[in-house]
Write an enzyme that holds these catalytic residues in place. Structure first.
Site, PDB file in Angstrom:
ATOM      1  CG  ASP A   1      -7.716  -0.113   2.163  1.00 14.60           C
ATOM      2  OD1 ASP A   1      -6.590  -0.635   2.194  1.00 14.60           O
ATOM      3  OD2 ASP A   1      -8.005   0.843   1.420  1.00 14.60           O
TER       4      ASP A   1
ATOM      5  CG  ASP B   1      -2.348   0.352   0.873  1.00 16.24           C
ATOM      6  OD1 ASP B   1      -2.671   0.360  -0.324  1.00 16.24           O
ATOM      7  OD2 ASP B   1      -3.141   0.627   1.789  1.00 16.24           O
TER       8      ASP B   1
END
Length: 544
Positions: free
Chosen positions: A442, A389
């Site tokens: 997420d 990420d």
């Protein structure tokens, strides 16, 4: 695994490949931009802000355009009530690369892009008495108006705003009709907290909550079934692994690392091939996964009611597909129709509702099928995702001159409003509109760890407070909240949510496990030791 389960797994795996292709959250149209390639200096130090240009034709409110403010000049007012309606006039010469032929009395001057410096246009317009200058770009995109390194004449006291080519053509048409055109320039600020962020937080936390309880319930049912089989067959014990059914897939450390590597390759593929047809392909994959997820959730939900229980337990054998319950056959057409209708009308204002329903159903189903067997695998998976990420949101800017993750999430160069692998809610009280969004990854990746914590608690017969689920759930919610805080502090720039979620969720789990002395079991076995029923029976007889 029968053909139906095989197809379901393939569909879900195809959807999993794109779960990591979006940042933690991005709001459509950041209103404040910065550019390291355009350094600030005295007289040229404004932020690049989006500007609303509201028009009136003969006193009647007309179209509204969006432009971008310049690095130089005075700043744009933020409140609409403080912005004056000012008469708009065309420059003569049109590019304003030389002094205008007549003076103005506070009008706003509209000029063409031309070939001279932006600051030269602004200086000429200010000297002629204009109160602001609208510069029409020669392309449909907006361009950041900066100062040249050697410029010194930067004492400019009027605002400068650039508009795209199509907006300029519309304004010129208004003026050519002999109408009186007035404009109002202002750059409203986004609210610190929008109600959309609250609902998005509740959606993410609620999705993990439902998924965890479903996964734990399945694991407990499988454990009870295993105990029953072991109790009934003491001589010949079948080899049964506590996975909750043949459709459950346990991740190992190798597949955890491989998953992130494949996701990176797939992200690059989307970035390089970003186009209208490629977004259409992603929509098809999303619909396939969404149909399977929605069908699985509906069948499980309806089967809990006694009216549908018999239909869920009765099967019909179909060609190719094999044995399928009557309830699945009844639900499948509705799920397919729902996904098709969403795909056809996904550009309408309320299409986000269908996208969120399909997305939540897909995430819940994936968390039911894919599991982490122990804390070691969870640490490897979330650790790799953490690096993934950060790299694709921040570090990729150094390699590709732009954030690959954010470009993919927004669907730049595709003509579409972003990829479909997002949960989104419109920002209802934001003057700029747009959506608050969160990527599937997420929710899914931390959800695997949270679901594992509840399965362990149930198998270990731990209470809610003495277990790990409550604290893991709290850590996820708090980490996501910190993401929103960081996002607002960064003026709406995209943030990698896992940067904040992983340390809170994984760190809480590891610290709590070590404190309670369960870390070794959590790290290796992933489930408490259970005495076999026939062993317990023999021990009881010996004690008697």
């Amino acid at each position: 695994m029968d053909f139906q389960r095989f197809c379901s797994f393939i569909c879900l795996w195809a959807a999993l490949l794109v779960l990591l292709t979006s940042p933690g959250r991005v709001t459509a149209g950041d209103i404040v931009h910065d550019d390291d390639l355009a350094p600030k200096k005295p007289g040229c130090e404004n932020d690049f802000v989006l500007v609303k240009v509201q028009t009136w034709v003969d006193g009647v409110e007309d179209e509204e355009f969006v432009g971008v403010g310049a690095r130089f000049g005075t700043t744009i007012v933020s409140k609409e009530k403080n912005a004056n309606q000012t008469h708009l006039v065309l420059s003569d010469p049109r590019d304003c690369c030389s002094p205008p032929r007549k003076k103005f009395a506070g009008e706003i001057l509209m000029v063409d892009r031309g070939n001279c410096k932006f600051t030269s246009k602004a200086n000429f317009a200010e000297a002629a008495g204009a109160s602001a200058i609208l510069i029409i770009n020669n392309e449909k995109e907006l361009y950041k108006m900066v100062c040249e390194p050697d410029e010194t004449d930067l004492d400019i006291h009027i605002p400068a705003v650039m508009l795209p080519q199509d907006a300029g053509a519309t304004l010129e048409k208004m003026l050519s009709n002999g109408s009186s055109v007035s404009v109002q320039l202002y750059s409203p600020r986004r609210p610190v907290v929008d109600i959309a962020e609250v609902f998005l937080w509740l959606m993410a936390v609620g999705t993990i909550l439902c998924s965890s309880y479903w996964s734990a319930w399945s694991a407990k049912e499988a454990a009870l079934e295993q105990d029953k089989l072991l109790k009934d067959a003491t001589d010949e014990v079948p080899s049964i692994k506590n996975t909750g059914g043949s459709s459950v897939v346990d991740i190992n450390t190798t597949s955890a690392v491989l998953f992130v590597v494949v996701a990176s390759c797939f992200l690059i593929l989307i970035y390089k091939l970003m186009s209208y047809w490629f977004i259409e392909l992603l929509v098809v994959l999303f619909c396939i996964g969404g149909v399977e997820g929605l069908q699985t959730c509906l069948v499980a939900l309806l089967s809990s009611f006694r009216w549908f229980k018999q239909a869920g337990e009765s099967f019909i054998k179909l060609p190719i597909l094999g044995a399928i319950s009557y309830l699945t056959v009844a639900v499948a057409p509705f799920c397919i129709a729902f996904a098709v209708v969403w795909a056809v009308y996904r550009t309408v204002s309320f299409a986000w509702i269908g996208q969120d329903i399909l997305g939540i159903a897909l995430i819940i189903t994936v968390l039911q099928i894919v599991r982490i067997p122990n804390l070691k695998v969870g640490t490897v998976l979330l650790g790799c995702a953490f690096i993934y990420d950060i790299f694709w949101v921040f570090v990729s800017k150094k390699l590709f001159k732009e954030s690959v993750m954010i470009v993919v999430a927004r669907g730049d160069r595709s003509g579409e409003d972003g990829i479909p692998m997002l949960l989104k809610i419109p920002r209802l009280f934001d003057p700029w509109g747009g959506y608050s969004i969160i990527g599937f990854g997420d929710i899914l990746l931390p959800g695997l760890l949270v679901a594992f914590s509840l399965r362990y608690d149930w198998l270990a017969n731990k209470s809610l407070r003495a277990g790990y689920f409550l604290w893991a759930m709290f850590a996820y919610g708090f980490g996501l909240l910190i993401t929103y805080v960081a996002l607002n502090l960064m003026d709406g720039h995209g943030q990698p949510a896992l940067l904040y979620i992983v340390p809170f969720t994984l760190g809480t789990f590891l610290a709590l496990g070590r404190k309670r002395g369960d870390l070794k079991i959590l790290w290796t076995r992933g489930e408490p030791e259970r005495v076999c029923p026939h062993v317990r029976l023999e021990s009881t007889q010996e004690s008697l």
